[in-house]
Scaffold this motif. Sequence first.
Motif, PDB file in Angstrom:
ATOM      1  N   ALA A 121      18.786  -3.540  -6.725  1.00  0.00           N
ATOM      2  CA  ALA A 121      17.995  -4.098  -5.625  1.00  0.00           C
ATOM      3  C   ALA A 121      16.937  -3.129  -5.102  1.00  0.00           C
ATOM      4  CB  ALA A 121      18.920  -4.510  -4.483  1.00  0.00           C
ATOM      5  N   LEU A 122      16.925  -1.894  -5.592  1.00  0.00           N
ATOM      6  CA  LEU A 122      16.044  -0.858  -5.040  1.00  0.00           C
ATOM      7  C   LEU A 122      14.574  -1.194  -5.255  1.00  0.00           C
ATOM      8  CD1 LEU A 122      16.238   1.784  -3.483  1.00  0.00           C
ATOM      9  CD2 LEU A 122      16.251   3.003  -5.654  1.00  0.00           C
ATOM     10  N   GLU A 123      13.839  -1.290  -4.132  1.00  0.00           N
ATOM     11  CA  GLU A 123      12.423  -1.648  -4.156  1.00  0.00           C
ATOM     12  C   GLU A 123      11.511  -0.461  -3.871  1.00  0.00           C
ATOM     13  OE1 GLU A 123      12.012  -4.706  -1.199  1.00  0.00           O
ATOM     14  OE2 GLU A 123      13.228  -6.138  -2.330  1.00  0.00           O
ATOM     15  N   THR A 124      11.979   0.460  -3.027  1.00  0.00           N
ATOM     16  CA  THR A 124      11.122   1.555  -2.571  1.00  0.00           C
ATOM     17  C   THR A 124      11.876   2.878  -2.623  1.00  0.00           C
ATOM     18  OG1 THR A 124      10.041   0.020  -1.037  1.00  0.00           O
ATOM     19  CG2 THR A 124       9.687   2.360  -0.656  1.00  0.00           C
ATOM     20  N   ILE A 125      11.241   3.870  -3.247  1.00  0.00           N
ATOM     21  CA  ILE A 125      11.786   5.227  -3.307  1.00  0.00           C
ATOM     22  C   ILE A 125      10.712   6.163  -2.761  1.00  0.00           C
ATOM     23  CG2 ILE A 125      12.636   7.099  -4.785  1.00  0.00           C
ATOM     24  CD1 ILE A 125      13.334   4.924  -6.899  1.00  0.00           C
ATOM     25  N   ASN A 126      11.066   6.963  -1.759  1.00  0.00           N
ATOM     26  CA  ASN A 126      10.128   7.949  -1.228  1.00  0.00           C
ATOM     27  C   ASN A 126      10.694   9.338  -1.500  1.00  0.00           C
ATOM     28  OD1 ASN A 126       8.318   9.543   0.133  1.00  0.00           O
ATOM     29  ND2 ASN A 126       8.439   8.420   2.060  1.00  0.00           N
ATOM     30  N   LEU A 127      10.010  10.076  -2.375  1.00  0.00           N
ATOM     31  CA  LEU A 127      10.392  11.455  -2.705  1.00  0.00           C
ATOM     32  C   LEU A 127       9.228  12.411  -2.427  1.00  0.00           C
ATOM     33  CD1 LEU A 127      12.407  10.684  -5.921  1.00  0.00           C
ATOM     34  CD2 LEU A 127      13.247  12.101  -4.053  1.00  0.00           C
ATOM     35  N   GLU A 128       8.389  12.046  -1.494  1.00  0.00           N
ATOM     36  CA  GLU A 128       7.240  12.873  -1.146  1.00  0.00           C
ATOM     37  C   GLU A 128       7.701  14.253  -0.671  1.00  0.00           C
ATOM     38  OE1 GLU A 128       3.208  12.597   1.636  1.00  0.00           O
ATOM     39  OE2 GLU A 128       4.656  10.971   1.675  1.00  0.00           O
ATOM     40  N   GLU A 129       6.926  15.269  -1.008  1.00  0.00           N
ATOM     41  CA  GLU A 129       7.169  16.648  -0.578  1.00  0.00           C
ATOM     42  C   GLU A 129       8.524  17.191  -1.008  1.00  0.00           C
ATOM     43  OE1 GLU A 129       5.982  18.021   3.335  1.00  0.00           O
ATOM     44  OE2 GLU A 129       4.743  16.219   3.562  1.00  0.00           O
ATOM     45  N   ASN A 130       8.797  17.110  -2.301  1.00  0.00           N
ATOM     46  CA  ASN A 130       9.938  17.772  -2.913  1.00  0.00           C
ATOM     47  C   ASN A 130       9.368  18.718  -3.969  1.00  0.00           C
ATOM     48  OD1 ASN A 130      12.802  16.755  -2.068  1.00  0.00           O
ATOM     49  ND2 ASN A 130      11.507  14.942  -1.980  1.00  0.00           N
ATOM     50  N   GLU A 131      10.161  19.107  -4.931  1.00  0.00           N
ATOM     51  CA  GLU A 131       9.696  20.015  -5.988  1.00  0.00           C
ATOM     52  C   GLU A 131       9.915  19.403  -7.367  1.00  0.00           C
ATOM     53  OE1 GLU A 131       8.026  22.884  -5.565  1.00  0.00           O
ATOM     54  OE2 GLU A 131       8.060  22.452  -3.412  1.00  0.00           O
ATOM     55  N   ILE A 132       9.741  18.091  -7.462  1.00  0.00           N
ATOM     56  CA  ILE A 132      10.013  17.361  -8.704  1.00  0.00           C
ATOM     57  C   ILE A 132       8.872  17.546  -9.697  1.00  0.00           C
ATOM     58  CG2 ILE A 132      10.378  15.063  -9.680  1.00  0.00           C
ATOM     59  CD1 ILE A 132      11.743  14.381  -6.956  1.00  0.00           C
ATOM     60  N   VAL A 133       9.246  17.914 -10.924  1.00  0.00           N
ATOM     61  CA  VAL A 133       8.274  18.135 -11.991  1.00  0.00           C
ATOM     62  C   VAL A 133       8.263  16.967 -12.972  1.00  0.00           C
ATOM     63  CG1 VAL A 133       7.672  19.639 -13.938  1.00  0.00           C
ATOM     64  CG2 VAL A 133       8.497  20.637 -11.796  1.00  0.00           C
ATOM     65  N   ASP A 134       9.452  16.457 -13.314  1.00  0.00           N
ATOM     66  CA  ASP A 134       9.570  15.413 -14.318  1.00  0.00           C
ATOM     67  C   ASP A 134      10.209  14.158 -13.717  1.00  0.00           C
ATOM     68  OD1 ASP A 134       9.230  14.345 -16.830  1.00  0.00           O
ATOM     69  OD2 ASP A 134      11.080  15.196 -17.635  1.00  0.00           O
ATOM     70  N   VAL A 135       9.816  13.005 -14.236  1.00  0.00           N
ATOM     71  CA  VAL A 135      10.284  11.720 -13.731  1.00  0.00           C
ATOM     72  C   VAL A 135      10.708  10.861 -14.920  1.00  0.00           C
ATOM     73  CG1 VAL A 135       9.550   9.654 -12.462  1.00  0.00           C
ATOM     74  CG2 VAL A 135       8.701  11.880 -11.778  1.00  0.00           C
ATOM     75  N   PRO A 136      11.850  10.158 -14.828  1.00  0.00           N
ATOM     76  CA  PRO A 136      12.293   9.295 -15.937  1.00  0.00           C
ATOM     77  C   PRO A 136      11.495   7.982 -15.956  1.00  0.00           C
ATOM     78  CG  PRO A 136      13.824   9.110 -14.132  1.00  0.00           C
ATOM     79  CD  PRO A 136      12.804  10.142 -13.719  1.00  0.00           C
ATOM     80  N   VAL A 137      10.262   8.052 -16.431  1.00  0.00           N
ATOM     81  CA  VAL A 137       9.332   6.927 -16.363  1.00  0.00           C
ATOM     82  C   VAL A 137       9.910   5.669 -17.012  1.00  0.00           C
ATOM     83  CG1 VAL A 137       7.034   6.110 -17.027  1.00  0.00           C
ATOM     84  CG2 VAL A 137       7.347   8.466 -16.247  1.00  0.00           C
ATOM     85  N   LEU A 156       4.297  17.479 -10.182  1.00  0.00           N
ATOM     86  CA  LEU A 156       4.537  16.666 -11.375  1.00  0.00           C
ATOM     87  C   LEU A 156       3.808  17.244 -12.590  1.00  0.00           C
ATOM     88  CD1 LEU A 156       4.066  13.143  -9.777  1.00  0.00           C
ATOM     89  CD2 LEU A 156       6.231  14.241 -10.391  1.00  0.00           C
ATOM     90  N   ASN A 157       4.488  17.186 -13.748  1.00  0.00           N
ATOM     91  CA  ASN A 157       3.839  17.690 -14.954  1.00  0.00           C
ATOM     92  C   ASN A 157       2.783  16.703 -15.437  1.00  0.00           C
ATOM     93  OD1 ASN A 157       5.005  15.771 -16.763  1.00  0.00           O
ATOM     94  ND2 ASN A 157       6.838  17.024 -16.964  1.00  0.00           N
ATOM     95  N   ALA A 158       1.873  17.188 -16.245  1.00  0.00           N
ATOM     96  CA  ALA A 158       0.746  16.384 -16.727  1.00  0.00           C
ATOM     97  C   ALA A 158       1.220  15.184 -17.542  1.00  0.00           C
ATOM     98  CB  ALA A 158      -0.192  17.262 -17.554  1.00  0.00           C
ATOM     99  N   GLU A 159       2.324  15.348 -18.260  1.00  0.00           N
ATOM    100  CA  GLU A 159       2.846  14.262 -19.098  1.00  0.00           C
ATOM    101  C   GLU A 159       3.193  13.031 -18.246  1.00  0.00           C
ATOM    102  OE1 GLU A 159       6.787  13.690 -21.721  1.00  0.00           O
ATOM    103  OE2 GLU A 159       5.606  15.474 -22.221  1.00  0.00           O
ATOM    104  N   VAL A 160       3.827  13.249 -17.112  1.00  0.00           N
ATOM    105  CA  VAL A 160       4.185  12.142 -16.221  1.00  0.00           C
ATOM    106  C   VAL A 160       2.912  11.433 -15.760  1.00  0.00           C
ATOM    107  CG1 VAL A 160       5.127  11.555 -13.946  1.00  0.00           C
ATOM    108  CG2 VAL A 160       6.362  13.125 -15.438  1.00  0.00           C
ATOM    109  N   ARG A 161       1.897  12.201 -15.434  1.00  0.00           N
ATOM    110  CA  ARG A 161       0.642  11.637 -14.929  1.00  0.00           C
ATOM    111  C   ARG A 161      -0.058  10.765 -15.972  1.00  0.00           C
ATOM    112  NH1 ARG A 161      -0.953  14.004 -10.316  1.00  0.00           N
ATOM    113  NH2 ARG A 161       0.277  15.757  -9.600  1.00  0.00           N
ATOM    114  N   VAL A 162       0.097  11.117 -17.249  1.00  0.00           N
ATOM    115  CA  VAL A 162      -0.563  10.378 -18.327  1.00  0.00           C
ATOM    116  C   VAL A 162       0.286   9.196 -18.804  1.00  0.00           C
ATOM    117  CG1 VAL A 162      -1.375  10.551 -20.713  1.00  0.00           C
ATOM    118  CG2 VAL A 162      -1.865  12.381 -19.094  1.00  0.00           C
ATOM    119  N   ILE A 163       1.593   9.427 -18.970  1.00  0.00           N
ATOM    120  CA  ILE A 163       2.479   8.410 -19.534  1.00  0.00           C
ATOM    121  C   ILE A 163       2.778   7.287 -18.549  1.00  0.00           C
ATOM    122  CG2 ILE A 163       4.856   8.005 -20.321  1.00  0.00           C
ATOM    123  CD1 ILE A 163       4.760  10.698 -21.676  1.00  0.00           C
ATOM    124  N   ALA A 164       2.966   7.616 -17.289  1.00  0.00           N
ATOM    125  CA  ALA A 164       3.433   6.628 -16.316  1.00  0.00           C
ATOM    126  C   ALA A 164       2.510   5.427 -16.127  1.00  0.00           C
ATOM    127  CB  ALA A 164       3.711   7.306 -14.982  1.00  0.00           C
TER     128      ALA A 164
END
Length: 184
Positions: A121-137, A156-164
């Motif tokens: 049911a999760l609609e919104t996730i807020n992880l602003e201002e953490n130290e996350i580099v990678d995301v399970p896109v 965030l690493n460049a790969e996440v920015r391109v792949i997501a």
Amino acid sequence: MLRKMGEAVARVARKVNETVESDSDTLDLAECKLVSFPIGIYKVLRNVTDQIHLITLANNELKSLTSKFMTTFCQLQELRLEGNFLHCLPNEVSALQHLKAIDLSRNQFHDFPEQLTTLPALETINLEENEIVDVPVEKLAAMPALRSINLRFNPLNAEVRVIAPPLIKFDMLMSPEGTRAPQP
């Protein structure tokens, strides 16, 4: 110092009693200087846990949440944990099958809490201002209800920015590469 601690304990007790007495669906323990979720609250709330849909523990000093917290409040629809010292979530977060929104901003996550990707049911996730580099896109893309994820001010690493962007059907908020959070 003892006086301040006593005031903090009294504040928590007052807020818990308000929830019980008013038959509220909200437990607001924001800014109570909590370092952990008080064990005694489970007993006080035992008859109303199923009706609590929103818990706010924002701006405390929490370093972790227990599995008991997750399994006790399994009817939660919104969980606000911003402004703490959390760096991980217990696996039992998967018990929160009704959770629609979680705010984990301004904590200390280095790894994306992947247990969140199992919540239907999760609609919104807020992880602003953490130290996350990678995301399970790919896992995020498979979430049926997800509408928005805020990852601003994470390195965030460049790969996440391109792949997501081509894979996702929801809003993914990211800061420009190299941007850091404004200092308070």
